[in-house]
Design an enzyme around this catalytic site. Structure first.
Site, PDB file in Angstrom:
ATOM      1  N   LYS A  81     -46.420 -18.088  -7.239  1.00 41.48           N
ATOM      2  CA  LYS A  81     -46.485 -16.668  -6.910  1.00 41.48           C
ATOM      3  C   LYS A  81     -47.455 -15.881  -7.788  1.00 41.48           C
ATOM      4  O   LYS A  81     -47.932 -14.809  -7.388  1.00 41.48           O
ATOM      5  CB  LYS A  81     -45.090 -16.054  -7.026  1.00 41.48           C
ATOM      6  CG  LYS A  81     -44.105 -16.511  -5.956  1.00 41.48           C
ATOM      7  CD  LYS A  81     -44.362 -15.821  -4.634  1.00 41.48           C
ATOM      8  CE  LYS A  81     -43.247 -16.094  -3.629  1.00 41.48           C
ATOM      9  NZ  LYS A  81     -43.458 -15.379  -2.372  1.00 41.48           N
ATOM     10  N   SER A 106     -36.124 -10.831  -5.326  1.00 44.18           N
ATOM     11  CA  SER A 106     -35.033 -11.304  -6.190  1.00 44.18           C
ATOM     12  C   SER A 106     -35.427 -12.548  -6.958  1.00 44.18           C
ATOM     13  O   SER A 106     -34.610 -13.146  -7.633  1.00 44.18           O
ATOM     14  CB  SER A 106     -33.788 -11.613  -5.337  1.00 44.18           C
ATOM     15  OG  SER A 106     -34.098 -12.625  -4.384  1.00 44.18           O
TER      16      SER A 106
END
Length: 902
Positions: A81, A106
């Site tokens: 990411k 989250s």
């Protein structure tokens, strides 16, 4: 401000442009192979393993597969990411960055955006569901983000995001469904291409195509295509992958890889869990429309999201993504166990769904068998992340082990009765895990040319290049050793920390989900790890930025003790005049006369940039020390010098600072900060005693806090950073001038009522602004000094020597109040781009040079206050540090005057 709309088109050229934008911020992650797993994937499943599946009664596929694993679990924040987050921020305007960024997540995207924002000095607002894992919440806060909680549905999260945007003007960075995210994630595909080509060019036996690889990739059919139907990139395209398979959740990674590899001849596939409808991508392709709702509790928790709209346009294009396949929970667990136990690589369940498809999905395996023929396919498998915990893995396999034992017994009985055809079942894959035939040579690494660190590939073998250019964690021969050692250390730490219930809060600091620095060269000849003596072939100069005479009197004692004439390491001390106050300059003129090794340096103009340009020479090592340092241990100077010489790749080495945002959070969680609160009224005690007065510094002489009212003290959260002082009537203001902070009863229980409980691992946290936090950490240090327990500050990677424990800042901002640096390194990068020398020396230049900042945690030094903490002068702490210095550091003829109180 909403979503950033500055986005290029989705094509290979845009991915290549994205790679150039982010290469200084992300890691060139390793590519590994495993002969055992490749052989297992090339072995047909047993007919009995297919009972109860759609393939029951069919002949098991017999593909030939060679697997290449792209280890994004070694990426910054422990997952891929980071690529998308850094690329998104790289395309923002200065105006957008000034107002901050916001997202809802989250998991890994939350941490990635927080890290990217911290690196760029940008405020990050992260909306997280209240049900988020505590460790991920702590990790996100640890990277400096402001976490705002919401409900668990997407509608609730998006509503909170909209509120943040309206309130702050922050720009939304979506987790996956945006072109800038897609292009950033696609950069891993470019790395895989380069790594595989280099590996197979060096050793053609690594490919299923063997020695025919070079010939095959040059032999074109009459229509200008390869024999397998793919279009060549260029005539030297030797060793290209036949396919890449990646996990599919929201689809940013898969869409990015498909975009990057479109037109290269490499097929792209997606992999999903099938549990409770998590395979929305596969089902959507079958129905020819995107599925917008997914509600699943698959163990692959990173893949519980429906495919995004923009990503769907790529994934549903059959010219870009050839298909999506799904596997069950037991197959994911089986693949995860194989990677952890056979490859010694620590991964989360979501990371291994691609491998599970290669091992167990008969539909995919038949495609490989049919299209790959006798030679088969070389397949790139994306291991997307490793953000899980030992506890979580233990729970997964504790549940699975009983099933596995029963299944393995049945499997062995079946083999004894009928399976003599060389096939295998999924439980036989588990048996393979426990066999004794595994050798470390089974695991190989990509010998890649690391463009991000300007490595050279010329004249080096694949194995040698891998060792030289990959960071320590990426070296194959060290992975299994490191994992075993790490397991022992972590388990031991868990036992110690369980009682204090801070395991979850500690996790983000156990680095940093940021990967360690490149390997250090061996120590210079003569650098003895057990006995370290002062080097004599260069000067070590103390560099003092002078401007605060009241505190310099304390520092003077420490400096004189560390002069070479007194057995210390400092050949000279240079006081750089950084003030225009005549009285202060007059004080300095008198001070430099007290030692022949003290020198006054005047500048053509004031300012930190001017100091670095005009006050250093290239051949010397400088120990830059702020003039308000009120304590440093006897070995602090020697220890930072030791680390700078032992780890020359480090741009600079910083002491373990007391009263620093980054280290303060760690000191708290490692037990070095104790329970203190201020007294609210002047004490009734003789001012010349052990508890108060010119000789008072010992914490043991303080009375226990016994005030009326609530046992707490507010922390300044909204104070400006311009040096202004709190109004006296504010509850956060000091109670009275010269007050003390007193130890609390039941300290382990009541520490959560003290200011340190607001600490964050963030350079702009309350630790920087709050004078109360500063007071508490200073009183804690004096207690630790008295109890001879400075070891409480000694965290970080251990060394064979007592001279250091290392904490890698991983290119995050660090205070440079006490720092060792070569003059040449400063001058080579001067003048700085901005007035903030701290950001230049701890973030911008280290990133540009790929040279980290290391903290030697065995060099403990106390910094009195930041400009935002001026109220700490309202305590009696300065007198306490004076008293300690007079008793323990200063000579009899260099005592510091302390005004009597009362």
């Amino acid at each position: 401000m909403g979503v950033n709309t500055d986005s290029p088109i989705l094509d290979r050229a845009s991915v290549q442009a994205a790679q150039k934008r982010i290469q200084q911020y992300v890691y060139y992650t390793p590519l590994l192979t495993s002969k055992t797993l490749s052989d297992l994937a090339s072995t047909p499943q047993s007919t009995k393993a297919l009972i109860g599946t759609v393939d029951e009664g069919k002949t098991p596929a017999r593909p030939r597969i060679r697997l290449f694993f792209k280890c994004e679990n070694y990426q910054r924040v422990g997952a891929f990411k980071s690529r998308g987050a850094f690329h998104a921020l790289s395309r923002f305007s200065v105006e957008q960055l000034s107002k901050g960024v916001v997202t809802h997540s989250s998991g890994n995207h939350a941490q990635a955006l927080a890290l990217a924002a911290r690196t760029h000095g940008v405020k990050a607002y992260i909306v997280m569901p209240t049900i988020s894992t505590p460790s991920k919440i702590a990790a996100t806060k640890g990277y400096g983000a402001e976490v705002i909680f919401s409900g668990s549905t997407s509608q609730e999260r998006e509503a909170v995001v909209e509120d943040v945007i309206k309130r702050t003007g922050a720009t939304l960075v979506p987790p996956y469904d945006h072109p800038n995210i897609i292009l950033g994630q696609g950069t891993m595909a470019l790395e895989i291409e380069e790594q595989v080509q280099e590996m197979i060019k060096s050793d053609t036996s690594l490919s299923t195509h063997g020695k025919s690889t070079l010939k095959q990739n040059h032999q074109l059919a009459t229509n200008g295509t390869f024999q397998n139907g793919s279009v060549p990139i260029n005539e030297s395209h030797a060793g290209h992958l036949d396919a890449v398979i990646a996990p599919l959740g929201g689809g940013g990674m898969l869409a990015g890889i498909a975009t990057a590899l479109n037109g290269t001849g490499t097929r792209v596939f997606g992999a999903e869990p099938s549990f409770e409808g998590a395979d929305d991508g596969r089902r959507g392709l079958a129905a020819s429309q995107r599925i917008t709702m997914v509600k699943t509790l698959t163990i692959a928790d990173g893949l519980r999201t429906p495919v995004g709209e923009i990503n769907w346009t790529v994934i549903s294009d059959k010219s870009k993504v050839k298909g999506v396949f799904a596997v069950g929970e037991e197959q994911i667990l089986s693949a995860m166990r194989l990677v952890i136990e056979r490859m010694k690589v620590f991964v989360e369940p979501s990371a291994v769904v691609g491998l599970a498809v290669c091992l167990y999905d008969e539909g995919f395996r038949r495609i490989v068998e049919s299209e790959g023929g006798e030679e088969g396919w070389d397949i790139g498998v994306i291991l997307s992340g490793g953000n899980t915990t030992l506890e979580a893995i233990s729970r997964l396999f504790a549940t699975d082990s009983r099933k596995g034992e029963r299944a393995e017994a049945k499997s062995l009985n079946r083999r004894a009765m009928s399976d003599e055809d060389g096939s295998r079942s999924s439980t036989e894959s588990q048996r393979l895990l426990h066999s004794s035939s595994f050798a470390i040579d089974d695991l190989e690494a990509a010998g890649q040319r690391n463009k991000y660190t300007n490595g050279s590939a010329n004249g080096q073998s694949r194995w040698k290049k891998s060792l030289k250019q990959s960071p320590p964690w990426a070296r194959p021969r060290f992975i299994w050793i490191a994992l075993a050692v790490a397991a022992v250390l972590i388990l031991g730490s868990l036992m110690i920390l369980q009682k204090s219930n801070i395991v979850e809060q500690l996790r983000p600091s156990l680095e940093d989900y940021d990967v360690p620095p490149p390997p250090s060269p061996p120590p210079p000849p003569g650098l003895d790890v057990d006995k370290f003596e002062k080097p004599v072939d260069f000067k070590i100069i103390g560099l003092i930025f002078f401007g605060r005479p009241p505190v310099v009197a304390i520092l003077d004692c420490y400096l004189k003790k560390n002069l070479v004439t007194n057995g210390g390491f400092l050949d000279e001390v240079h006081f750089v005049v950084n003030t225009d106050k005549k009285d202060d300059i007059k004080y300095l003129d008198g001070l430099v006369k007290t030692s022949d090794l003290y020198k006054k340096i005047e500048l053509p103009e004031l300012g930190y940039n001017s100091v670095w340009q005009h006050a250093v020479e290239p051949e010397h090592m400088y120990i830059k020390i702020d003039d308000d340092m009120v304590f440093f241990d006897d070995e602090a100077v020697a220890n930072v010098v030791y680390t700078k010489l032992k780890h020359p790749h480090a741009f600079n080495v910083v002491a373990n600072l007391v009263n620093s945002p980054e280290t303060g959070w760690l000191h708290y969680h490692f037990g070095a900060i104790h329970s203190y609160l201020p007294e609210t009224s002047p004490p009734v005690v003789k001012p010349d005693g052990a508890a108060l007065g010119p000789k008072a510094w010992r914490a043991s002489a303080l009375p226990v806090w016994n005030e009326t009212g609530e046992m707490s003290f507010p922390v300044t959260m909204d104070k400006s950073d311009d040096g202004s002082v709190l109004e006296a009537d504010r509850p956060e203001a000091p109670p009275f001038k010269g007050h003390r902070w007193l130890p609390l009863p039941e300290p382990e229980k009541n520490i959560y009522n003290t200011p340190i409980s607001k600490s964050e691992y963030n350079p702009y946290s309350p630790d920087w602004k709050s004078w109360a936090l500063a007071a508490q950490v200073h009183y804690s240090l004096l207690e630790n000094i008295e109890k001879n327990q400075l070891r409480l500050y000694h965290y970080g990677t251990s060394s064979p020597s007592s001279h250091e424990g290392l904490w890698d800042m991983a290119f995050g901002r660090m205070n440079i109040n006490f720092m060792a640096i070569w003059g040449k390194d400063v001058l080579d990068n001067a003048p700085f781009e901005g007035p903030d020398d701290e950001h230049e020396l701890s973030v911008n230049i280290p990133i540009k040079l790929n040279r980290p900042v290391l903290v030697n945690t065995h060099a403990v030094a106390a910094h009195f206050s930041f400009r935002t903490q001026h109220e700490v002068y309202e305590t009696d702490l300065l007198d306490r540090y004076r008293a300690y210095a007079n008793e323990m550091v200063c000579t009899k003829d260099n005592q510091i005057p302390i005004p009597k109180q009362g």
